[in-house]
Structures are given as C-alpha cells and as structure tokens.
Design a protein around this motif. Structure first.
Motif, PDB file in Angstrom:
ATOM      1  N   PRO A   1       3.442  11.555  -7.284  1.00  0.00           N
ATOM      2  CA  PRO A   1       4.358  12.638  -7.694  1.00  0.00           C
ATOM      3  C   PRO A   1       5.752  12.445  -7.091  1.00  0.00           C
ATOM      4  N   ALA A   2       6.762  12.599  -7.912  1.00  0.00           N
ATOM      5  CA  ALA A   2       8.172  12.532  -7.500  1.00  0.00           C
ATOM      6  C   ALA A   2       8.639  11.137  -7.079  1.00  0.00           C
ATOM      7  N   ALA A   3       7.816  10.101  -7.279  1.00  0.00           N
ATOM      8  CA  ALA A   3       8.242   8.746  -6.906  1.00  0.00           C
ATOM      9  C   ALA A   3       9.450   8.306  -7.740  1.00  0.00           C
ATOM     10  N   ILE A   4       9.409   8.614  -9.029  1.00  0.00           N
ATOM     11  CA  ILE A   4      10.524   8.261  -9.921  1.00  0.00           C
ATOM     12  C   ILE A   4      11.782   9.023  -9.525  1.00  0.00           C
ATOM     13  N   ASP A   5      11.602  10.321  -9.233  1.00  0.00           N
ATOM     14  CA  ASP A   5      12.752  11.145  -8.823  1.00  0.00           C
ATOM     15  C   ASP A   5      13.350  10.650  -7.507  1.00  0.00           C
ATOM     16  N   GLN A   6      12.494  10.220  -6.584  1.00  0.00           N
ATOM     17  CA  GLN A   6      12.972   9.745  -5.287  1.00  0.00           C
ATOM     18  C   GLN A   6      13.865   8.527  -5.444  1.00  0.00           C
ATOM     19  N   LEU A   7      13.421   7.552  -6.246  1.00  0.00           N
ATOM     20  CA  LEU A   7      14.225   6.345  -6.430  1.00  0.00           C
ATOM     21  C   LEU A   7      15.495   6.649  -7.228  1.00  0.00           C
ATOM     22  N   THR A   8      15.394   7.561  -8.183  1.00  0.00           N
ATOM     23  CA  THR A   8      16.571   7.967  -8.960  1.00  0.00           C
ATOM     24  C   THR A   8      17.615   8.621  -8.049  1.00  0.00           C
ATOM     25  N   THR A   9      17.158   9.437  -7.099  1.00  0.00           N
ATOM     26  CA  THR A   9      18.060  10.069  -6.137  1.00  0.00           C
ATOM     27  C   THR A   9      18.731   9.028  -5.245  1.00  0.00           C
ATOM     28  N   LEU A  10      17.957   8.048  -4.786  1.00  0.00           N
ATOM     29  CA  LEU A  10      18.520   6.975  -3.957  1.00  0.00           C
ATOM     30  C   LEU A  10      19.576   6.189  -4.736  1.00  0.00           C
TER      31      LEU A  10
ATOM     32  N   ILE B   1       8.519 -13.700   6.820  1.00  0.00           N
ATOM     33  CA  ILE B   1       9.118 -12.364   6.872  1.00  0.00           C
ATOM     34  C   ILE B   1      10.587 -12.533   6.501  1.00  0.00           C
ATOM     35  N   LYS B   2      11.024 -11.877   5.433  1.00  0.00           N
ATOM     36  CA  LYS B   2      12.409 -12.042   4.969  1.00  0.00           C
ATOM     37  C   LYS B   2      13.323 -10.916   5.439  1.00  0.00           C
ATOM     38  N   PHE B   3      12.770  -9.694   5.556  1.00  0.00           N
ATOM     39  CA  PHE B   3      13.578  -8.564   6.007  1.00  0.00           C
ATOM     40  C   PHE B   3      12.745  -7.686   6.934  1.00  0.00           C
ATOM     41  N   VAL B   4      13.448  -6.947   7.781  1.00  0.00           N
ATOM     42  CA  VAL B   4      12.784  -5.942   8.637  1.00  0.00           C
ATOM     43  C   VAL B   4      13.547  -4.630   8.518  1.00  0.00           C
ATOM     44  N   GLY B   5      12.802  -3.533   8.441  1.00  0.00           N
ATOM     45  CA  GLY B   5      13.400  -2.203   8.426  1.00  0.00           C
ATOM     46  C   GLY B   5      13.530  -1.706   9.853  1.00  0.00           C
ATOM     47  N   VAL B   6      14.722  -1.277  10.231  1.00  0.00           N
ATOM     48  CA  VAL B   6      14.976  -0.884  11.619  1.00  0.00           C
ATOM     49  C   VAL B   6      15.485   0.561  11.720  1.00  0.00           C
ATOM     50  N   GLY B   7      15.195   1.380  10.733  1.00  0.00           N
ATOM     51  CA  GLY B   7      15.653   2.764  10.762  1.00  0.00           C
ATOM     52  C   GLY B   7      15.436   3.418   9.412  1.00  0.00           C
ATOM     53  N   GLU B   8      15.839   4.680   9.318  1.00  0.00           N
ATOM     54  CA  GLU B   8      15.624   5.446   8.096  1.00  0.00           C
ATOM     55  C   GLU B   8      16.801   5.379   7.130  1.00  0.00           C
ATOM     56  N   LYS B   9      17.988   5.066   7.621  1.00  0.00           N
ATOM     57  CA  LYS B   9      19.172   5.050   6.765  1.00  0.00           C
ATOM     58  C   LYS B   9      19.148   3.855   5.812  1.00  0.00           C
ATOM     59  N   LEU B  10      19.937   3.947   4.743  1.00  0.00           N
ATOM     60  CA  LEU B  10      19.923   2.914   3.720  1.00  0.00           C
ATOM     61  C   LEU B  10      20.525   1.584   4.197  1.00  0.00           C
ATOM     62  N   ASP B  11      21.276   1.628   5.293  1.00  0.00           N
ATOM     63  CA  ASP B  11      21.833   0.374   5.807  1.00  0.00           C
ATOM     64  C   ASP B  11      20.956  -0.232   6.914  1.00  0.00           C
TER      65      ASP B  11
ATOM     66  N   LEU C   1       0.823  -1.202   0.000  1.00  0.00           N
ATOM     67  CA  LEU C   1       0.000   0.000   0.000  1.00  0.00           C
ATOM     68  C   LEU C   1       0.860   1.256   0.000  1.00  0.00           C
ATOM     69  N   GLN C   2       0.268   2.364  -0.376  1.00  0.00           N
ATOM     70  CA  GLN C   2       0.971   3.648  -0.379  1.00  0.00           C
ATOM     71  C   GLN C   2       1.346   4.037   1.054  1.00  0.00           C
ATOM     72  N   GLY C   3       2.602   4.478   1.223  1.00  0.00           N
ATOM     73  CA  GLY C   3       3.050   4.899   2.544  1.00  0.00           C
ATOM     74  C   GLY C   3       3.696   3.808   3.371  1.00  0.00           C
ATOM     75  N   SER C   4       3.778   2.595   2.817  1.00  0.00           N
ATOM     76  CA  SER C   4       4.384   1.493   3.578  1.00  0.00           C
ATOM     77  C   SER C   4       5.908   1.525   3.547  1.00  0.00           C
ATOM     78  N   GLY C   5       6.474   2.314   2.620  1.00  0.00           N
ATOM     79  CA  GLY C   5       7.932   2.437   2.553  1.00  0.00           C
ATOM     80  C   GLY C   5       8.575   1.636   1.446  1.00  0.00           C
ATOM     81  N   LYS C   6       7.866   1.417   0.328  1.00  0.00           N
ATOM     82  CA  LYS C   6       8.397   0.601  -0.763  1.00  0.00           C
ATOM     83  C   LYS C   6       9.635   1.216  -1.409  1.00  0.00           C
ATOM     84  N   THR C   7       9.568   2.513  -1.713  1.00  0.00           N
ATOM     85  CA  THR C   7      10.680   3.161  -2.419  1.00  0.00           C
ATOM     86  C   THR C   7      11.955   3.141  -1.578  1.00  0.00           C
ATOM     87  N   THR C   8      11.837   3.506  -0.307  1.00  0.00           N
ATOM     88  CA  THR C   8      13.004   3.477   0.577  1.00  0.00           C
ATOM     89  C   THR C   8      13.519   2.050   0.747  1.00  0.00           C
TER      90      THR C   8
END
Length: 452
Positions: A141-150, A269-279, A108-115
């Motif tokens: 809006p800006a979803a493509i730009d966000q992933l391109t920036t990442l 469950i294969k992965f868990v996100g534990v913060g905002e940073k890319l690692d 769903l939107q807002g779940s954090g797919k792009t990050t």
C-alpha cells in the motif's frame, strides 16, 4: 557500525607494536584475536577463517620478520587483506549502450528499496544524467505514492503506474515513457516480500526478461547481519545480480554483512546508505572502508564531500571578503549551511585519522542542534544587523533572543564566535599576531559556542 571492530583491531596492533621483534608464536596469538573480533562482528565464519589464513601466510614470512617496524607491517598486511575481502576497488555502474539504461532494484520488503531508488536518482543527477523513476511495486500500500512523492521532491519524471497493472507491463511501457521524456536512465523499484519465495523470483525473472537491465542491484539491510548475506546468496542464485546496495550502514549493527557479502556471493557492494536523506548514498570504496575500520580515517571521502558542498566561486568570494574585512553575519550563516551539507559532525569526525577510536570522541557529546540554533539567531536579526553586527546593543539582543527562541547568552556567544572568526582571518591574511592570552580566551569562547 564498525566501532567495536575498530577498537578490537587497535588493541591487537598495540600489542604487536609492543614487541621489538615478532615471532610466529605472537603473530598466531594476535591472529586468534583478529579472528575472534571478526566473528563477534558477525562476519561469516568461513570468511573469517580464510581471512586469518591469508594474513598468517604473509605475516610469518620474511616480509614482516625482517622489517624494522614489524607491527606497522602487519597493519599494512591486514589493511590490504580487508580491502581485498571487500572487493579491492570500487565497481561503478555499467551504464553503457543505447539509452535508456535500466537499473532494477530488488530485495526483501523493508530493506529500503523505494528510498534507495530516490537516493540513486539523486546521485545520478549529480553526475549529469537524467533518470526516470518507475514504481513497479503494485502490492505494498502507498508504494507507488511514496516513489511519486520522492520524484516530486527531486523534480524528476516518474512513470504513472497503477496497482492494477502487471509489473512486467509497467516496466515495458516505462521504457517508451523514458524515451519520450529524454531520460537516459530508468530506475525500477520492484516489490519485495517478507521472505524469499518462488512467486517473488518468478515476477523478478519476468521483469528481467522484458527489459534486460544493465544493472540488477540487490538492496540489503546491513542491520540484519548474516541474514543479509544469506539473502544475497539466494537472490544471486536465482537472478543475474550485478551488485549490492547495503542500506543502514550508519546504524549500530556489527558490520559483518559488509565484510562478508563479496566473499560469499561474488557480488560487489556498489553503494552504501549512510542516512535517511536523499543525499545519504555513497559509492562503496573497499580501500576507504578498510582504512576506517583500522582507525586510519577516510580523508578522501571528506575531500569529496567538501567539493560537493562548497562552490569554488563562493570560496573565492569569501576569501575576498576576509581579505577586505567585509565578512558579515550573513556570510557566517552561509558558511554554517555549507558545513551542514557535509553531513553530521560526528560522522565527519570519525573519518579523521585516529578519531574513530579515540576515547575522547566517545565521551564527546555532539550537539547537532547548535548549528540550527545559530542559524535561527542570525535569521532573527534584521538585514541591517546582519550587515553590521556592531549596532547590536542590549535591547536588540533581547529581541533577537525572543525571536529565535534562545537566550541572550547564546546570542552573545554567537557574536563573540563571529568576531573571533573575523579576527583570526585577519591574522591569516597578514594582520597582527595574537597574544597567548588572547588565544586562550578565544579557544574558550569557541568551545563554549560550538557543539563539541
């Protein structure tokens, strides 16, 4: 996330340990508390009921009744049951077959797919793979730009899609793009909706039909609790979901989604996100998560983090400097930078056995900015001062304090901690013994400087 559940379990276990011998009556009483704790943690009611039933069947048998330490035996049973509830073992990504292997992220939107796409790309690159990112969300809006920036931050190839293309065409063309750029993994970021609808599912089915992905991962927000389980069930019924990425596990949600998803949907469950940073993406290990929930720590994860953060050659070089007593403030700064790579100090403390439920830890104020101030102080010194701290006099301290935005007292605390570290390492390398008085002073200095 699991702090409240951990506290409740610890209370039940302390009560059981208080009995010299367990009976069916006091076990049933304890299991009622366990069931209530699970429901309060937002675990699905059917999952909680089956979980307690499983423990009851094993706990009232001879395995526990005849044990010399029945309370510990119950903890062992609960630990094994929790591990099984969350999947038993870690499930790796299926990246077999001819490249590029395709991983499609849905949700769903807002779940954090792009990050999550960026985090997953970073994770795979550490495992010697060459991923390519594909922005297929043409609506937000800006979803493509966000992933391109990442992708730019990660220095990884990204397919140059545009909002006027159809998502299935983007993914189809991205496969050829990945082959041209010698990428072995394609990570596709798809569009989401505020709710599940037929239009969303039809689009995802078309993408699935075009590329036949090896992995279709559902990205679910752990903060939504039981709603995350409902979303997982709906996606699993409509698509061939192979696993779940649970985001925001470092938040203050009650943890029911992590405990319920595998039992309700059958998807690991294969992965868990534990913060905002890319690692800040971790492989999900059910046994380690169970150990954390029960307050037994997660030493294996700490070891893995340390192996990633500390270079073996650098460690050997540091040991040589300690032995030769040539450890400088520059080396001290480098060590602090390595420590910061492990993650927040609070999260590391909670992985230590018993630390997650200690009252002292809850009262402890962890000042993460203390490490930043320390680095700022060292950076404000000249190279000569960093190489030879003995030349730093009162006027130099005032200049360093002004340059780092700190006080002379903080500069003095840093220098004392640095000298104490050198003295301690000299003793470990075979130097003189410290007196009790010296140890006491040293302890006070370190406590005054470090953030906890």
């Amino acid at each position: 996330m699991f702090d409240n559940l951990t506290t409740k379990f610890q209370k039940v276990f302390r009560h059981l340990k208080g009995h010299g011998k367990l009976t069916e009556e006091n076990i049933q009483e304890a299991l009622r508390e366990v069931r209530l704790a699970l429901l309060e943690a937002d675990v699905h009611y059917k999952v909680a009921k089956d979980f307690v039933k499983t423990i009851a069947q094993r706990a009232v048998g001879q395995e526990v009744m005849g044990s010399l330490t029945p309370g510990q035996q119950v903890i062992k049973i609960v630990n094994e049951a929790l591990t099984d509830l969350m999947g038993g073992t870690a499930v790796p990504l299926d990246l077999t077959g001819p490249p590029p292997q395709v991983i499609v992220l849905v949700g769903l939107q807002g779940s954090g797919k792009t990050t999550t796409a960026g985090k997953l790309a970073f994770h795979l690159s550490k495992n010697k793979r060459r991923p390519c990112l594909v922005p297929a969300d043409v609506y937000r809006p800006a979803a493509i730009d966000q992933l391109t920036t990442l992708a730019g931050q990660l220095k990884m190839p990204v397919y140059p899609s545009s909002s006027d293309q159809k998502p299935e065409h983007i993914v189809r063309d991205a496969v050829s793009f990945a082959r041209q750029h010698q990428c072995d993994t394609l990570i596709v970021d798809t569009a989401g909706r505020l709710h599940i609808d037929q239009e969303l599912m039809d689009e995802l089915k078309r993408i699935e039909a075009v590329v036949k992905p090896q992995e279709m991962l559902l990205v679910a927000d752990a903060m939504t609790g039981q709603d995350a389980v409902r979303v997982a069930s709906s996606f699993h019924e409509a698509l061939h979901i192979t696993g779940v990425v649970l985001t925001k596990l470092d938040g203050d949600a009650r943890g029911g989604a992590a405990l319920s998803i595998k039992a309700v949907t059958g998807c690991p469950i294969k992965f868990v996100g534990v913060g905002e940073k890319l690692d800040a993406l971790e492989v999900f290990h059910p046994d380690r998560m169970s150990s954390r929930i029960l307050g037994m720590g997660d030493v294996l994860t700490i070891i893995e983090k340390a192996q990633d953060a500390f270079d073996e050659r650098e460690a050997e070089e540091m040991a040589r400097k300690f032995k030769e007593d040539s450890f400088t403030l520059e080396d001290f700064r480098d060590q602090l930078r390595q420590v910061k790579k492990l993650g927040s100090l609070e999260s590391i403390l909670k992985m230590l056995p018993g630390m997650g439920i200690m009252k002292e830890l809850k009262k402890m104020e962890v000042d993460e900015k203390a490490l930043v101030r320390t680095e700022a102080i060292i950076n404000s010194m000249t190279r000569q001062e960093r190489q030879n701290a003995g030349i730093i006099n009162a006027s130099r301290k005032r200049r360093i304090a002004r340059g780092s935005g700190t006080t002379v007292q903080e500069v003095n605390q840093l220098l004392r901690s640095y000298n104490d570290a050198r003295r301690m390492m000299r003793q470990m390398m075979g130097g003189g013994k410290a007196t009790k008085k010296g140890k006491k002073k040293k302890k006070k200095r370190v406590k005054a400087f470090f953030p906890f």
